[in-house]
Design an enzyme around this catalytic site. Structure first.
Site, mmCIF file in Angstrom:
data_model
loop_
_atom_site.group_PDB
_atom_site.id
_atom_site.type_symbol
_atom_site.label_atom_id
_atom_site.label_comp_id
_atom_site.label_asym_id
_atom_site.label_seq_id
_atom_site.Cartn_x
_atom_site.Cartn_y
_atom_site.Cartn_z
ATOM 1 N N LYS A 254 3.335 -15.486 2.066
ATOM 2 C CA LYS A 254 3.235 -16.201 0.781
ATOM 3 C C LYS A 254 4.667 -16.521 0.360
ATOM 4 C CE LYS A 254 0.772 -17.682 -2.753
ATOM 5 N NZ LYS A 254 -0.059 -18.892 -2.641
ATOM 6 N N TYR B 293 0.818 -1.211 0.000
ATOM 7 C CA TYR B 293 0.000 0.000 0.000
ATOM 8 C C TYR B 293 0.857 1.268 0.000
ATOM 9 C CZ TYR B 293 -3.979 -3.060 1.081
ATOM 10 O OH TYR B 293 -4.938 -4.038 1.045
#
Ligand code: NAD
Length: 360
Positions: free
Chosen positions: A192, A141
């Site tokens: 991940k 972000y």
């Protein structure tokens, strides 16, 4: 010396839910002699309308000077067409990053009275009490470079960047372990790492920090599996720690386990536990102005503020108990309504919590 609280109601349902949270805060202030002084300003679309920017410099300075900040929510269709740098959400991202509020605590607690409101079977969610610790000032972000452009062949393309430094990961991992220490000593780090370089560093640093917390049982989970496990068997989790984007998504998912996003508070803390407190939900433009929004997430954000920034556990416990008593009375806003309950609006719910707190 008095403690300064800056209140930023924001947009959409923000002012409606904040009015109720402020009633509860003012009663707690009197009842427990907390010595709070409240001041009010604008953030998001309301700030754009007043100051021409979603976070004015003077508002940021007042936020820096305050001991804690209470925020409603920002955003709405009225400001969708303005240039991206002036969008309401940019004000929110800026205040979080400028104040160094990197540690976002998002509890997902199922009140037993709301087991029927969850989209999952009561036996899967009964007793649910998860804390999601989300990194809030780094990652995709905020990462640079980010760009939207038109290629030479005329095709449009865009990309974002997902950076994490070792120190950013270390400090949020410590928050996760510290929270696990005062809960059930189980921490699940979500990443991940099978695909992303940033996640591989994340996992390595979390392992290093774990050496300082031998009592905490650490596990790692890929985010796709975590999303699945949250709806399959959510009670396996105690504390989850994860990056900004994964935490954004997983905490919204977890919210539905508890019946409604309208029930979930959050805290965003800096390294000294100075914090900004806000509901997990957005400005809900679809129901704004109707007086039907659930104010409990914002009221419970007040209780988190008392607990984490001001160490006022008794007052925080009392607010949570008052909320529980109101649910026991069968009062429900539309988002948590089920057959046989009494439907109330935003102010009706706020008034009931005030009455319950007063009578404790
Ligand atoms: P949202 O959380 O505002 O709403 C999602 C759904 O939940 C809607 O159906 C809404 O009516 C419902 N809902 C949310 N809060 C509720 C409450 N207290 N009581 C009852 N129902 C409630 O998310 P969205 O629709 O994706 O976003 C709307 C706007 O909010 C957008 O402009 C978005 O950018 C902004 N937003 C702001 C924040 C924030 O200020 N922290 C967070 C998320 C989204």
């Amino acid at each position: 010396m008095s403690k300064q609280i800056l209140v930023l109601p924001g947009d959409g349902i923000g002012p409606e839910i904040m009015a109720e949270a402020v009633k509860v805060l003012q009663l707690a202030n009197d009842k427990y002699s907390l010595g709070f002084e409240l001041s009010f300003d604008e953030l998001g679309g309301a700030a754009y309308d007043k100051y021409g920017v979603p976070l004015a410099d003077e508002t940021l300075e007042r936020a820096r000077a305050a001991d804690a900040i209470l925020l409603g929510a920002v955003g709405g269709p009225k400001w969708d067409a303005i240039e991206p740098a002036l969008r309401p959400e940019r004000g929110l991202l800026k205040i979080r990053s400028q104040l160094g509020l990197f540690g976002n605590l998002r509890p997902a607690i199922l009140y037993p009275q709301l087991a029927e409101a969850s989209s999952l079977k009561p036996e899967v969610v009964a007793g649910l009490d998860i804390l999601i610790v989300r990194e809030l000032t780094g990652g995709i972000y905020f990462g640079q470079p980010r760009e939207s452009k038109v290629l030479e062949n005329g095709e449009r393309m865009a990309y974002d960047t997902l950076p994490y430094s070792e120190s950013e990961i270390r400090r949020i991992a410590k928050v996760g372990f510290d929270m696990a220490m005062v809960r059930n000593k189980k921490l699940c780090s979500v990443d991940k790492a099978n695909v992303l370089a940033s996640s591989q560093l994340w996992r390595a640093v979390v392992e290093e920090v774990a050496k300082d917390y031998p009592e905490v049982e650490l596990s790692h989970m890929y985010v796709d599996n975590a999303a699945m496990q949250l709806v399959r068997a959510p009670k396996q989790f105690d504390v989850m720690v994860t990056d900004n984007m994964f935490g954004d998504i997983l905490s919204d998912e977890a919210s539905m386990l508890t019946g409604s996003i309208g029930m979930l508070p959050s805290a965003s803390l800096d390294a000294n536990n100075k914090g900004m407190y806000e509901p997990c939900h957005g400005s809900a433009p679809d129901i704004a102005g109707q007086g039907i929004a659930n104010p409990l997430a914002t009221i419970l954000s007040v209780s988190m503020m008392l607990r984490y920034s001001f160490n006022q556990a008794a007052a925080a416990d009392a607010i949570e108990l008052a909320v529980s008593k109101v649910l026991d009375q069968g009062l429900r806003t539309g988002d948590i309504f089920s057959a046989g309950m009494t439907k109330v609006g935003t102010a009706g719910m706020g008034d009931a919590v005030v009455e319950a707190l007063r009578s404790l």
